[in-house]
Design a protein around this motif. Structure first.
Motif, PDB file in Angstrom:
ATOM      1  N   SER A 136       0.828  -1.199   0.000  1.00  0.00           N
ATOM      2  CA  SER A 136       0.000   0.000   0.000  1.00  0.00           C
ATOM      3  C   SER A 136       0.861   1.247   0.000  1.00  0.00           C
ATOM      4  O   SER A 136       1.917   1.289   0.627  1.00  0.00           O
ATOM      5  CB  SER A 136      -0.915   0.018   1.236  1.00  0.00           C
ATOM      6  N   SER A 137       0.396   2.256  -0.706  1.00  0.00           N
ATOM      7  CA  SER A 137       1.056   3.554  -0.709  1.00  0.00           C
ATOM      8  C   SER A 137       0.069   4.554  -1.266  1.00  0.00           C
ATOM      9  O   SER A 137      -0.496   4.331  -2.339  1.00  0.00           O
ATOM     10  CB  SER A 137       2.330   3.535  -1.545  1.00  0.00           C
ATOM     11  N   PHE A 138      -0.160   5.655  -0.552  1.00  0.00           N
ATOM     12  CA  PHE A 138      -1.193   6.595  -0.947  1.00  0.00           C
ATOM     13  C   PHE A 138      -0.602   7.781  -1.707  1.00  0.00           C
ATOM     14  O   PHE A 138       0.378   8.371  -1.257  1.00  0.00           O
ATOM     15  CB  PHE A 138      -1.962   7.111   0.275  1.00  0.00           C
ATOM     16  N   PRO A 139      -1.189   8.132  -2.853  1.00  0.00           N
ATOM     17  CA  PRO A 139      -0.730   9.337  -3.544  1.00  0.00           C
ATOM     18  C   PRO A 139      -1.042  10.575  -2.718  1.00  0.00           C
ATOM     19  O   PRO A 139      -1.959  10.573  -1.887  1.00  0.00           O
ATOM     20  CB  PRO A 139      -1.534   9.324  -4.847  1.00  0.00           C
ATOM     21  N   ALA A 140      -0.257  11.618  -2.944  1.00  0.00           N
ATOM     22  CA  ALA A 140      -0.393  12.823  -2.125  1.00  0.00           C
ATOM     23  C   ALA A 140      -1.660  13.589  -2.445  1.00  0.00           C
ATOM     24  O   ALA A 140      -2.237  14.234  -1.571  1.00  0.00           O
ATOM     25  CB  ALA A 140       0.828  13.719  -2.331  1.00  0.00           C
ATOM     26  N   GLU A 141      -2.114  13.546  -3.705  1.00  0.00           N
ATOM     27  CA  GLU A 141      -3.255  14.341  -4.109  1.00  0.00           C
ATOM     28  C   GLU A 141      -4.273  13.492  -4.860  1.00  0.00           C
ATOM     29  O   GLU A 141      -3.951  12.436  -5.386  1.00  0.00           O
ATOM     30  CB  GLU A 141      -2.808  15.501  -5.016  1.00  0.00           C
ATOM     31  N   GLY A 142      -5.523  14.004  -4.898  1.00  0.00           N
ATOM     32  CA  GLY A 142      -6.543  13.378  -5.723  1.00  0.00           C
ATOM     33  C   GLY A 142      -7.160  12.146  -5.093  1.00  0.00           C
ATOM     34  O   GLY A 142      -6.986  11.846  -3.917  1.00  0.00           O
ATOM     35  N   ASN A 143      -7.868  11.405  -5.913  1.00  0.00           N
ATOM     36  CA  ASN A 143      -8.575  10.217  -5.480  1.00  0.00           C
ATOM     37  C   ASN A 143      -7.590   9.086  -5.222  1.00  0.00           C
ATOM     38  O   ASN A 143      -6.767   8.758  -6.063  1.00  0.00           O
ATOM     39  CB  ASN A 143      -9.573   9.816  -6.584  1.00  0.00           C
ATOM     40  N   SER A 144      -7.658   8.483  -4.054  1.00  0.00           N
ATOM     41  CA  SER A 144      -6.704   7.427  -3.696  1.00  0.00           C
ATOM     42  C   SER A 144      -7.061   6.085  -4.310  1.00  0.00           C
ATOM     43  O   SER A 144      -6.236   5.166  -4.312  1.00  0.00           O
ATOM     44  CB  SER A 144      -6.628   7.285  -2.175  1.00  0.00           C
ATOM     45  N   ILE A 145      -8.275   5.936  -4.835  1.00  0.00           N
ATOM     46  CA  ILE A 145      -8.713   4.669  -5.419  1.00  0.00           C
ATOM     47  C   ILE A 145      -8.671   4.795  -6.938  1.00  0.00           C
ATOM     48  O   ILE A 145      -9.221   5.746  -7.489  1.00  0.00           O
ATOM     49  CB  ILE A 145     -10.141   4.321  -4.945  1.00  0.00           C
ATOM     50  N   PRO A 146      -7.989   3.901  -7.636  1.00  0.00           N
ATOM     51  CA  PRO A 146      -7.392   2.634  -7.198  1.00  0.00           C
ATOM     52  C   PRO A 146      -5.889   2.721  -6.900  1.00  0.00           C
ATOM     53  O   PRO A 146      -5.184   1.714  -7.044  1.00  0.00           O
ATOM     54  CB  PRO A 146      -7.625   1.745  -8.419  1.00  0.00           C
ATOM     55  N   TYR A 147      -5.399   3.886  -6.529  1.00  0.00           N
ATOM     56  CA  TYR A 147      -3.955   4.092  -6.440  1.00  0.00           C
ATOM     57  C   TYR A 147      -3.378   3.827  -5.056  1.00  0.00           C
ATOM     58  O   TYR A 147      -2.184   3.979  -4.853  1.00  0.00           O
ATOM     59  CB  TYR A 147      -3.621   5.510  -6.890  1.00  0.00           C
ATOM     60  N   ALA A 148      -4.196   3.423  -4.098  1.00  0.00           N
ATOM     61  CA  ALA A 148      -3.702   3.175  -2.744  1.00  0.00           C
ATOM     62  C   ALA A 148      -3.025   1.819  -2.609  1.00  0.00           C
ATOM     63  O   ALA A 148      -2.269   1.590  -1.668  1.00  0.00           O
ATOM     64  CB  ALA A 148      -4.847   3.281  -1.735  1.00  0.00           C
ATOM     65  N   THR A 149      -3.299   0.913  -3.541  1.00  0.00           N
ATOM     66  CA  THR A 149      -2.675  -0.416  -3.511  1.00  0.00           C
ATOM     67  C   THR A 149      -2.183  -0.762  -4.907  1.00  0.00           C
ATOM     68  O   THR A 149      -2.606  -0.163  -5.896  1.00  0.00           O
ATOM     69  CB  THR A 149      -3.668  -1.495  -3.029  1.00  0.00           C
ATOM     70  N   ALA A 150      -1.304  -1.751  -4.962  1.00  0.00           N
ATOM     71  CA  ALA A 150      -0.741  -2.168  -6.252  1.00  0.00           C
ATOM     72  C   ALA A 150      -0.458  -3.654  -6.230  1.00  0.00           C
ATOM     73  O   ALA A 150      -0.270  -4.259  -5.177  1.00  0.00           O
ATOM     74  CB  ALA A 150       0.534  -1.386  -6.557  1.00  0.00           C
ATOM     75  N   ARG A 151      -0.429  -4.244  -7.407  1.00  0.00           N
ATOM     76  CA  ARG A 151      -0.007  -5.623  -7.575  1.00  0.00           C
ATOM     77  C   ARG A 151       1.339  -5.578  -8.302  1.00  0.00           C
ATOM     78  O   ARG A 151       1.451  -4.992  -9.372  1.00  0.00           O
ATOM     79  CB  ARG A 151      -1.034  -6.389  -8.391  1.00  0.00           C
TER      80      ARG A 151
END
Length: 576
Positions: A136-151
């Protein structure tokens, strides 16, 4: 602001796009831009509105927009016309048969800020799950979904989806950051779907840095025949510690002939070719640009049901001249020629035209430029809709259309194409962008220009929207990674001529120095001849040409002089 016949005040605002204007009549709103064109707009939710006020107008700030609307509706008998959201009379959104949004690496279903649901990545779609880790890693700005997790994985992995046959959108979402032991600079990988190569040696980090975005997604169009869609991610074996990753995957059906050519269609114009072009089911497409010309960004949720993103045209406009942005708030587009899901209604309620000065218009081309890879054929769709009251019959506004500096329409007449005012149409073109030398990218231009004065009542041109797609070449869509900010090559300086003042000064100085040197040489010779016992120590000098008149361009697009100072006459180039 103007006063309508009944004496009530009208005010029109756009809280997000940065332009406002006046309502000229019941069918025309004339917008004026403030300042320079903006870079890409982000998600936008219903910003442009026209209010009919029975008292003095007040400024409505964007963040108070919805509260003010409710207050005005209940207290002031307001007429509100939303141009950037769907309302009565707008086309019904298309309903896709397949609509999958996978939040890769997530262990729970989640909902993004727009209300869209994303499925947990519980490995039912994933092969070789034992070789894949997620963090998991959250972007600093904007919508965190789907960018809060990665495969992520250092070995290849495949996502498999069961879908209905037909054309599909595939959107791959990326947030290139460093994930624990996965360094962002080491991620180079390929992406394959069936027999198509979508990406090769792809670096999400380089792409994000080039775009100056923290997160982004890539959109592709694939025709599925057997009901099974497999997306294979393969790290580059030639790069140490390389890995593949993805943050989100969207798969969505589209209408059968939205972009693919129907069996009974003969095709469309192929620039500089005799035979027409047809997009067949065995071809893949990559969406590069989707532009709402003259208007603001349109968020995926405000598309016609396919979650496409539309952006403003400001950053692509390279020759805007005195162009204006007409907006029609009251007309309800009649989709009698093209399907109502072709583009959102706002695309056909805004436009960019050349202006009202006939003489000026006849001496420039309204031009946009888009960066593309060389060695591919591109599919260009131009959207049109005449909505201004002055343009109502064939011949009122006739113009030329240029693609890649080649005339593709000598007498474009939207009224004639559509059969009337307020009827959206589009025109499709294919253009091949060949290679020249070692270049990997170049600009693809789109321009409009008035037809000869004898052919048109108004020397003007109009454009409402642009879509540009890369077409697969023998199953390949992959281009090269960005190499830096792209700027136009500097114009080579001509050899100096004696008519330029600064070279006159240098020439005069050199002549003077030559005369003095000759005098000194003659004097020395005299001394040597008549005073042979005297020894004179000679010295030599080297003259260097000054480099203060030369400048260099660094990768940021700034121009610097040789002393390291930025030129006052230059500015940063826009990113394409």
């Amino acid at each position: 602001m103007v006063s309508p016949p009944d004496g009530r005040s009208l005010i029109c605002i756009d809280g997000a796009a940065g332009f406002g204007g006046v309502l000229k009549d019941e069918n025309r709103f004339e917008a004026k831009e403030e300042g320079k064109p903006r870079l890409q707009h982000r998600l936008l939710y219903g910003s442009l509105a026209c209010f009919n006020l029975s008292s003095s107008p007040s400024i409505i700030h964007h963040e108070e927009f919805h509260h003010k609307v409710l207050f005005l509706l209940t207290k002031l008998s307001v007429l509100t016309l939303f141009c950037f959201t769907f309302s009565d009379g707008s086309p019904q959104p298309y309903t896709p048969r397949d609509d999958i949004a996978l939040d890769c690496g997530s262990t729970a279903n989640r909902t993004d800020l727009s209300g869209r649901s994303w499925l947990a990545d519980n490995t039912i779609y994933l092969d070789h799950s034992d070789k894949v880790s997620f963090v998991s890693s959250f972007p600093a700005e904007g919508n965190s979904i789907p960018y809060a997790t990665a495969r992520l994985s250092r070995s290849q992995f495949t996502y498999s989806f069961s879908v209905t046959p037909g054309p599909k959108f595939i959107r791959l979402h990326f947030y290139p950051t460093s994930y624990r032991e996965f360094d962002r600079s080491n991620s180079f990988f390929d992406v394959h779907v069936g027999g198509y190569t979508l990406l090769r040696n792809f670096s999400a980090a380089l792409t994000a840095d080039y775009l100056k975005l923290e997160v982004f997604y890539l959109e592709f169009c694939i025709h599925v025949d057997d009901g099974k869609l497999n997306i294979l991610f393969s790290p580059n074996p030639n790069t140490p510690d390389s890995y593949a990753f993805v943050n989100g995957i969207q798969i969505m059906s589209m209408p059968d002939n939205l972009y693919y050519t129907s069996d009974d269609d003969t095709g469309f114009s192929f620039v500089n070719e005799v035979n027409p072009y047809r997009i067949l089911k065995n071809q893949a497409l990559q969406t590069l640009y989707r532009v709402n010309v003259g208007g603001s960004s349109i968020s995926p949720g405000d598309d016609t049901g396919m979650y496409r993103s539309w952006f403003g045209d400001g950053e692509f406009l390279t020759n805007g001249g005195p162009s204006v942005l007409p907006v029609n708030l009251s007309i309800s587009p009649s989709f009698s020629v093209i399907p109502n899901y072709s583009a959102p209604t706002p695309v056909y309620k805004t436009a960019r035209t050349m202006g009202t000065d006939k003489t000026v218009n006849e001496n420039y081309r309204l031009t946009w430029e888009f960066r593309v890879d060389v060695g591919f054929t591109y599919y260009v769709r131009l959207h049109f809709c005449e909505f201004q009251g002055e343009i109502s019959v064939p011949g009122d506004r006739v113009f030329q259309i240029y693609i890649d500096n080649i005339v593709v329409e000598h007498q474009a007449d939207v009224i004639s194409w559509a059969g009337g005012r307020g009827v959206p149409v589009y025109r499709d073109y294919a253009v091949m962008i060949g290679r020249a030398g070692k270049e990997t990218e170049r600009n693809l231009s789109i321009a409009v220009h008035p037809a000869p004065a004898w052919r048109t009542k108004y020397s003007d041109a109009i454009l409402n929207g642009v879509e540009i797609f890369k077409l697969s070449n023998d199953g390949n869509l992959a281009g090269s990674n960005p190499q830096g900010i792209h700027i136009s090559p500097p114009i080579k300086s001509l050899p100096p001529t004696p008519t330029r003042p600064k070279y006159k000064i240098r020439t005069t100085l050199l002549i003077a120095v030559g005369i003095v040197s000759a005098f000194v040489a003659v004097s020395a010779l005299y001394i040597l001849i008549f005073r042979p016992k005297s020894r004179v120590e000679g010295s030599s000098s080297w003259y260097e040409l000054s480099n203060k008149d030369y400048s260099s361009v660094d990768r940021s697009g700034k121009v610097f002089t040789s002393d390291g100072k930025q030129s006052k006459d230059t500015k940063e180039s826009d990113i394409l």
